[in-house]
Design a protein around this motif. Structure first.
Motif, PDB file in Angstrom:
ATOM      1  N   ALA A  42      48.169  96.414 -34.288  1.00  0.00           N
ATOM      2  CA  ALA A  42      48.700  97.599 -34.155  1.00  0.00           C
ATOM      3  C   ALA A  42      47.658  97.910 -32.748  1.00  0.00           C
ATOM      4  CB  ALA A  42      48.314  98.672 -35.008  1.00  0.00           C
ATOM      5  N   LYS A  73      55.253  92.365 -27.377  1.00  0.00           N
ATOM      6  CA  LYS A  73      56.027  91.810 -28.564  1.00  0.00           C
ATOM      7  C   LYS A  73      56.202  90.087 -28.691  1.00  0.00           C
ATOM      8  CE  LYS A  73      60.758  92.334 -30.782  1.00  0.00           C
ATOM      9  NZ  LYS A  73      60.657  90.776 -31.304  1.00  0.00           N
ATOM     10  N   LEU A  76      52.869  89.541 -30.182  1.00  0.00           N
ATOM     11  CA  LEU A  76      52.670  89.869 -31.485  1.00  0.00           C
ATOM     12  C   LEU A  76      53.654  89.040 -32.503  1.00  0.00           C
ATOM     13  CD1 LEU A  76      52.092  93.917 -31.111  1.00  0.00           C
ATOM     14  CD2 LEU A  76      50.324  92.010 -31.519  1.00  0.00           C
ATOM     15  N   ASP A  77      54.524  88.947 -31.917  1.00  0.00           N
ATOM     16  CA  ASP A  77      55.419  88.069 -32.927  1.00  0.00           C
ATOM     17  C   ASP A  77      54.992  86.661 -33.159  1.00  0.00           C
ATOM     18  OD1 ASP A  77      57.498  89.842 -32.870  1.00  0.00           O
ATOM     19  OD2 ASP A  77      58.974  89.237 -31.486  1.00  0.00           O
ATOM     20  N   PRO A  82      55.157  89.805 -37.307  1.00  0.00           N
ATOM     21  CA  PRO A  82      55.688  90.840 -38.194  1.00  0.00           C
ATOM     22  C   PRO A  82      57.271  91.036 -38.622  1.00  0.00           C
ATOM     23  CG  PRO A  82      55.543  91.541 -35.783  1.00  0.00           C
ATOM     24  CD  PRO A  82      54.986  90.195 -35.960  1.00  0.00           C
ATOM     25  N   TYR A  85      58.823  96.923 -36.295  1.00  0.00           N
ATOM     26  CA  TYR A  85      57.906  97.565 -35.470  1.00  0.00           C
ATOM     27  C   TYR A  85      58.142  98.992 -35.507  1.00  0.00           C
ATOM     28  CZ  TYR A  85      56.533  93.280 -33.192  1.00  0.00           C
ATOM     29  OH  TYR A  85      55.877  92.324 -32.714  1.00  0.00           O
ATOM     30  N   ASN A  86      56.990 100.004 -35.416  1.00  0.00           N
ATOM     31  CA  ASN A  86      57.167 101.366 -35.086  1.00  0.00           C
ATOM     32  C   ASN A  86      56.600 101.364 -33.750  1.00  0.00           C
ATOM     33  OD1 ASN A  86      56.539 102.173 -38.570  1.00  0.00           O
ATOM     34  ND2 ASN A  86      58.433 102.632 -37.371  1.00  0.00           N
ATOM     35  N   LEU A  87      57.111 102.175 -32.768  1.00  0.00           N
ATOM     36  CA  LEU A  87      56.756 102.565 -31.460  1.00  0.00           C
ATOM     37  C   LEU A  87      56.844 103.921 -31.335  1.00  0.00           C
ATOM     38  CD1 LEU A  87      59.214  99.946 -29.484  1.00  0.00           C
ATOM     39  CD2 LEU A  87      56.722  99.540 -30.288  1.00  0.00           C
ATOM     40  N   VAL A 106      52.030 100.661 -30.391  1.00  0.00           N
ATOM     41  CA  VAL A 106      52.862  99.660 -30.981  1.00  0.00           C
ATOM     42  C   VAL A 106      52.322  99.131 -32.225  1.00  0.00           C
ATOM     43  CG1 VAL A 106      53.515  97.314 -30.248  1.00  0.00           C
ATOM     44  CG2 VAL A 106      53.069  99.122 -28.362  1.00  0.00           C
ATOM     45  N   ILE A 107      53.033  99.457 -33.294  1.00  0.00           N
ATOM     46  CA  ILE A 107      52.521  99.256 -34.414  1.00  0.00           C
ATOM     47  C   ILE A 107      53.512  98.093 -35.146  1.00  0.00           C
ATOM     48  CG2 ILE A 107      52.154 100.153 -36.617  1.00  0.00           C
ATOM     49  CD1 ILE A 107      51.844 102.958 -35.227  1.00  0.00           C
ATOM     50  N   PRO A 108      53.122  96.856 -35.443  1.00  0.00           N
ATOM     51  CA  PRO A 108      53.754  95.896 -36.271  1.00  0.00           C
ATOM     52  C   PRO A 108      53.713  96.473 -37.493  1.00  0.00           C
ATOM     53  CG  PRO A 108      52.136  94.809 -35.013  1.00  0.00           C
ATOM     54  CD  PRO A 108      51.665  96.264 -35.005  1.00  0.00           C
ATOM     55  N   ARG A 109      54.892  96.061 -38.380  1.00  0.00           N
ATOM     56  CA  ARG A 109      55.188  96.369 -39.792  1.00  0.00           C
ATOM     57  C   ARG A 109      55.481  95.240 -40.626  1.00  0.00           C
ATOM     58  NH1 ARG A 109      56.606 101.543 -40.805  1.00  0.00           N
ATOM     59  NH2 ARG A 109      55.902 101.121 -42.853  1.00  0.00           N
TER      60      ARG A 109
END
Length: 134
Positions: A42, A73, A76-77, A82, A85-87, A106-109
């Motif tokens: 995140a 992205k 992080l991918d 993840p 994502y939540n943005l 930018v929050i990976p879930r």
């Protein structure tokens, strides 16, 4: 803005600039770089120039944010893998903004989270958030 931790990232020693472009930077706290941590991966995309909210960004800053988001992205991918994502932006005190320099979350879930499948509106739909006049 000498005291702003986003104008001057070095003021927050646990914050790292992971990547950047001419108009903005992607910042991660050290704790977000720990595998399996609650907020693994995140981070924040912030404009280099001090802008109070997303509503104050220039067209160039919007385009640069979009471009950097695509790079973030991919990063992080590859690094965190993840499952979603939540943005989002928090704008103004009532909107939850605590640092008044625009910053895009930018929050990976991850599917193994207790709140997996709960999006950014989850808390707003809670009966605890019911307005007095409704």
């Amino acid at each position: 803005m000498k005291d702003c931790v986003f104008c001057n990232p070095s003021l927050e020693p646990k914050q790292n600039v992971i990547m950047s472009n001419d108009y903005c930077m992607f910042l991660l706290l050290e704790q977000a770089q720990i595998e399996g941590n609650q907020l693994e991966g995140a981070g924040l995309i912030v404009p280099r120039e001090h802008r109070e909210t997303a509503f104050d960004l220039t067209i160039e800053e919007w385009k640069a944010t979009y471009s950097l988001l695509q790079d973030v992205k991919r990063y992080l991918d590859e690094k965190c893998h993840p499952h979603g994502y939540n943005l989002g932006w928090n704008c103004g005190e009532v909107g939850g903004q605590h640092i008044f320099h625009s910053h895009f979350h930018v929050i990976p879930r991850y599917s193994d989270e207790p709140l997996a499948g709960k999006g950014i509106r989850y808390m707003f739909k809670s009966s605890e958030n019911r307005r007095k006049n409704s």
